[in-house]
Design an enzyme around this catalytic site. Structure first.
Site, PDB file in Angstrom:
ATOM      1  N   TRP A 338     -32.035  54.818  37.486  1.00 29.43           N
ATOM      2  CA  TRP A 338     -30.452  54.102  37.318  1.00 29.43           C
ATOM      3  C   TRP A 338     -30.622  53.098  37.602  1.00 29.43           C
ATOM      4  O   TRP A 338     -30.160  51.629  38.109  1.00 29.43           O
ATOM      5  CB  TRP A 338     -29.346  54.969  37.412  1.00 29.43           C
ATOM      6  CG  TRP A 338     -28.135  54.095  37.208  1.00 29.43           C
ATOM      7  CD1 TRP A 338     -27.188  53.980  35.659  1.00 29.43           C
ATOM      8  CD2 TRP A 338     -27.103  53.491  38.013  1.00 29.43           C
ATOM      9  NE1 TRP A 338     -25.671  52.966  36.413  1.00 29.43           N
ATOM     10  CE2 TRP A 338     -26.161  52.838  37.718  1.00 29.43           C
ATOM     11  CE3 TRP A 338     -27.551  53.153  39.614  1.00 29.43           C
ATOM     12  CZ2 TRP A 338     -25.418  51.622  38.476  1.00 29.43           C
ATOM     13  CZ3 TRP A 338     -26.405  52.795  40.611  1.00 29.43           C
ATOM     14  CH2 TRP A 338     -25.647  51.971  40.282  1.00 29.43           C
ATOM     15  N   HIS A 339     -30.933  52.955  39.466  1.00 32.85           N
ATOM     16  CA  HIS A 339     -31.040  52.473  40.323  1.00 32.85           C
ATOM     17  C   HIS A 339     -31.547  50.752  40.156  1.00 32.85           C
ATOM     18  O   HIS A 339     -31.544  49.764  40.838  1.00 32.85           O
ATOM     19  CB  HIS A 339     -31.130  53.157  41.552  1.00 32.85           C
ATOM     20  CG  HIS A 339     -30.039  53.605  42.795  1.00 32.85           C
ATOM     21  ND1 HIS A 339     -29.478  55.028  41.389  1.00 32.85           N
ATOM     22  CD2 HIS A 339     -29.553  53.047  43.500  1.00 32.85           C
ATOM     23  CE1 HIS A 339     -29.260  55.084  42.539  1.00 32.85           C
ATOM     24  NE2 HIS A 339     -28.304  54.371  43.594  1.00 32.85           N
ATOM     25  N   GLY A 340     -33.007  50.862  39.942  1.00 40.84           N
ATOM     26  CA  GLY A 340     -33.691  50.066  39.699  1.00 40.84           C
ATOM     27  C   GLY A 340     -35.523  50.288  38.291  1.00 40.84           C
ATOM     28  O   GLY A 340     -35.139  50.889  38.427  1.00 40.84           O
TER      29      GLY A 340
END
Lengths: 490, 348
Positions: A338-340
């Site tokens: 989700w972060h990257g």
């Protein structure tokens, strides 16, 4: 247009004046409420428009899908989970398309030995945050926690309320929708509380985070050029820099919302006093952890426990932590991606999951052997070191770069010695924050150690002077060159 | 109600004034620049106020005083004082980021104890600005041995080379009204500087380095051998008339590559051509590129950047000044040796 842009502040002032004007001039509650919400929604879409006008269409589409989905789920009766699954899948695929399509396509091309693509799909601003909010809302409706929202304005605002649009905090339907239904009023107390929180967040971001980022960007770009001591300083400052950046933004978002009369949940609570991974995540990006726990970890753990229920008793006793651990690894993996976009983010998530499992298993073993809890100072430092070591994957572009960074950390080599002043100040500021919290804890006699919120008395001249001095100091000391909110990319 | 509004407004105003005073006090140590004045002699675009205190904490940490003329020198200049080596240049030579004794001019002074070294380096004095004021500078100081012109950029359109020495301007660059107003208060000056940084970052320019010289976006031909040759010829004639030798001292930007090697941002062929043309016209030329590379490879030091700013960019740090002074001394000695038939005294 974000808190980083000069143009944002006249815009914010106009909105605040507009809301205040509505509050003072319009006596009819319902009319005032309607105008207030229209003004806020218009402002939110104006912020999106400033990034790219086409993002407004995409965002509007998500709002409509979420609205229709909620209503259909509510009416579906026994089939609501299936319909919820359909809409949640649609939203997740929507997010996946914008964030991961190019990466997955390039990876596939690499695997089959074909040239990659130059296609880069621009993700609408805040998409990760409002899609997660939408998914949470749909699941809550499916689980009958609260009824579907009938007012499209309320639902729209819940998703795209501009102070939290870019980097959160994530909101839950049962927390934010009731606030939107009430005719929330701006008040002097809320305004004063909000503005000082905003000022503290602004200071953290422009003074500490921005300056530290200048040094960290250089070091992580070319670690082999720097001496070991410089690399260790960079590694230990990496997470604190991200903390000042993200918590600075969160404070600004919460502060602005509070000035408008709305309450958002705090997103950080002294994340560096923790002694293990799970405690860290209960204090870092709290709203995301909460979301993942409610909508991913708990359902997965329940499902895995049900799967285990059919196994022999000895197996269940021996592997009693397996459902929780498996759910944790998957949850942390999802958190990572989700972060990257990139394998390094997946590894970042998996490492957190693996260390969570180790902590759980080891914690059981220590309990079984009846070992007393050790000195806390050492576990706190060890935890800080571990979290920063894992964070290297978050900072680098590829797993290979992370490995090279680790090599440079441990293999003796000569390099540029650069004892970054601002990183040392940042680390000192962290210690200061913890010391303040400890003093407050002793004063209050409370069992838990929590972050201290700014409490200047702005009704007095000294309090107001302190606030204005803080803002002025941030403008003087801050770095206003090229900078960005790290979580804005997500 | 009105009374309450007046009371609250009064409190806010009073708090604002107190905060402003506190911030001004803070800036007296953190960011304290002397007042900008006009330079009546036309040596530079402007001067700082004389015998004025300065301090900078935004990039490096340094404090000191200007001399009577408003330049950064250890001693005053009185009319008629001999000057053997005149240093002209930008904010790198002004060296507000390092203690005065670590600046290039101070190092030269220390290593040439028998010569009078005088520094008129100032912010925003790029190569063309220095050239515009050069005749006035030579006319005033009559540097007996060398005139050093420091620059970060030597790539200009031909028309600039053709005309620059013929302009002989003595006036300063106009500053905006806003700047003239804010320079009365150190905190406002700092805010103005911060605003400039923000604007540069928004425009996509590199806000870090000194004086932010960039190549003209002009499509006109640049640095042709003919134009540069004519310019250097005029420069040589000017220097000869003033009884001095010119050294053009160039230092490019540098940045670290991902593999740890150092990239020096210099157009090698253009600088080589410039070097040859300078040699042909009896003008000294220093290109710091090789020295920057050598120092990085052998000692892991960078000439730019400070622990409270950025790695490897910005102004000369103490190492950068040392490298620059070393190379200038080498060039001066080489020129003296080449010219030894005409001189009776050695350089030192």
């Amino acid at each position: 247009m974000s808190f980083n842009d000069l143009g944002f502040y006249p815009f914010l002032l106009l909105i605040l004046l507009g809301l205040f004007g509505v509050q003072v001039l319009i006596k009819k509650e319902q009319t005032a409420l309607l105008i207030r919400k229209i003004l806020l929604l218009f402002s939110s879409f104006a912020v999106i428009w400033c990034y790219r006008p086409s993002f407004c269409l995409s965002t509007a589409a998500v709002i409509l899908i979420t609205y229709v989905g909620g209503r259909l789920i509510e009416r579906a009766g026994t089939g609501r989970m299936r319909i919820a699954g359909l809409f949640v899948t649609a939203l997740v695929l929507w997010l996946g398309y914008f964030k991961y399509f190019s990466f997955l396509l390039n990876t596939f091309c690499t695997l089959i030995g074909q040239p990659g693509t130059l296609i880069r799909i621009a993700a609408p601003i805040g998409i990760s945050f409002y899609i997660f909010t939408a998914v949470g809302y749909l699941l809550d409706v499916a689980w009958e926690k609260y009824p579907a929202e009938r007012n499209l304005l309320n639902l729209s605002l819940m998703l795209v309320f501009f102070p939290k649009l870019l980097c959160g905090p994530l909101v839950r339907g049962d927390e934010f929708l009731p606030q939107l239904r009430e005719n929330r009023r701006m008040s002097a107390d809320r305004f004063m509380s909000g503005i000082q929180l905003f000022a503290f967040g602004f200071f953290k971001k422009v003074v500490l985070a921005n300056h530290m980022a200048r040094f960290l960007d250089s070091v992580f770009f070319a670690p082999s050029a720097f001496s070991m001591s410089t690399l260790w300083l960079a590694m230990l400052s990496n997470m604190p820099a991200l903390y000042f950046d993200f918590s600075g933004y969160s404070d600004m978002a919460i502060g602005v919302s509070r000035m408008m009369g709305y309450d958002l949940r705090s997103n950080f609570n002294l994340p560096f006093i923790t002694t293990n991974i799970s405690d860290f995540w209960s204090r870092w990006h709290i709203t995301l952890t909460d979301w993942l726990q409610s909508y991913l970890f708990n359902p997965l753990a329940v499902r895995f426990r049900r799967m285990m229920a059919g196994k022999p008793k000895a197996f269940r006793k021996k592997y009693k932590l397996l459902p929780e651990c498996a759910a944790a690894v998957i949850t942390f993996f999802v958190s990572g991606v989700w972060h990257g976009v990139g394998f390094n983010f997946a590894i970042f998530g998996l490492l957190h999951g693996i260390f969570y499992v180790i902590q759980k298993v080891y914690g059981q073993a220590r309990k079984a052997k009846g070992k007393a809890s050790g000195l806390r100072f050492v576990p706190v430092l060890a935890s800080f070191l571990l979290i920063n070591l894992i964070q290297v994957f978050f900072r680098t572009e590829t797993p290979g770069e992370a490995v090279r960074f680790y090599q440079a950390l441990i293999v003796p080599h000569a390099g540029v010695f650069f004892p970054s002043f601002w990183c040392l100040i940042g680390l000192a500021a962290l210690c200061g924050e913890i010391i303040l919290a400890r003093m407050e804890q002793r004063k209050q006699g409370s069992a838990e150690l929590n972050a201290v919120q700014p409490r200047l008395n702005l009704r007095t001249v000294p309090g107001m002077t302190a606030l204005l001095f803080l803002i002025g100091l941030a403008l003087a000391l801050g770095y206003f060159g090229e900078s960005y909110f790290v979580y804005e990319q997500f | 109600m009105m009374g309450r509004i007046v009371k609250v407004t009064g409190k806010i105003c009073l708090s604002g004034i107190l905060a402003f005073l506190a911030l001004t006090l803070f800036c007296m140590a953190y960011y304290h620049l002397p007042a900008r004045l006009e330079d009546p002699d036309g040596v530079t675009d402007f001067r700082w106020a004389g015998h004025a205190f300065y301090s900078r904490g935004t990039e490096g940490f340094a404090a000191g005083r200007t001399n009577n003329e408003g330049y950064i020198n250890e001693s005053d200049y009185l009319p008629g004082d001999p000057v053997d080596v005149l240093v002209i240049g930008s904010s790198h030579m002004e060296a507000l980021q390092v203690p005065e004794k670590e600046s290039t001019a101070a190092i030269l002074r220390k290593r040439l104890p028998d010569l009078a070294v005088y520094n008129v380096g100032l912010s925003n004095h790029d190569f063309l600005t220095c050239m515009r004021h050069l005749p006035a500078a030579l006319n005033k100081y009559h540097p007996a041995r060398f005139t050093i012109i420091e620059t970060v950029n030597l790539i200009f359109p031909d028309y600039e080379f053709e005309s620059i020495l013929r302009r002989n301007e003595t006036g300063g660059t106009e500053r905006s009204r806003v700047y003239e107003l804010v320079q009365k208060n150190h905190y406002l000056r700092l805010l103005y500087s911060q605003l400039e940084s923000y604007r540069k970052s928004q425009a996509g320019a590199q806000g870090d380095n000194a004086d932010n010289i960039s190549d003209s976006p002009d499509a006109a031909p640049k640095n042709s051998a003919e134009a540069v040759g004519r310019f250097l010829s005029q420069l040589h004639d000017l220097a000869q008339a003033a009884g001095t030798k010119i050294i053009i001292a160039y230092h490019p930007k540098a940045s670290i590559n991902a593999d740890g090697s150092l990239q020096v941002w210099s157009d090698v062929s253009t600088m080589r051509q410039f070097d040859e043309l300078c040699h042909q016209h009896g003008i000294g030329f220093l290109d710091l590129s090789d020295r920057i590379q050598t120092e990085y490879q052998q000692r892991n030091v960078l000439p730019y950047g400070f622990i409270n700013s950025a790695v490897g960019s910005g102004h000369f740090n103490a190492e950068g000044h040392r490298m620059f002074a070393d190379e200038l001394l080498r060039i001066m000695e080489e020129m003296e040796r080449a010219d030894s038939a005409e001189r009776s005294e050695p350089l030192r």
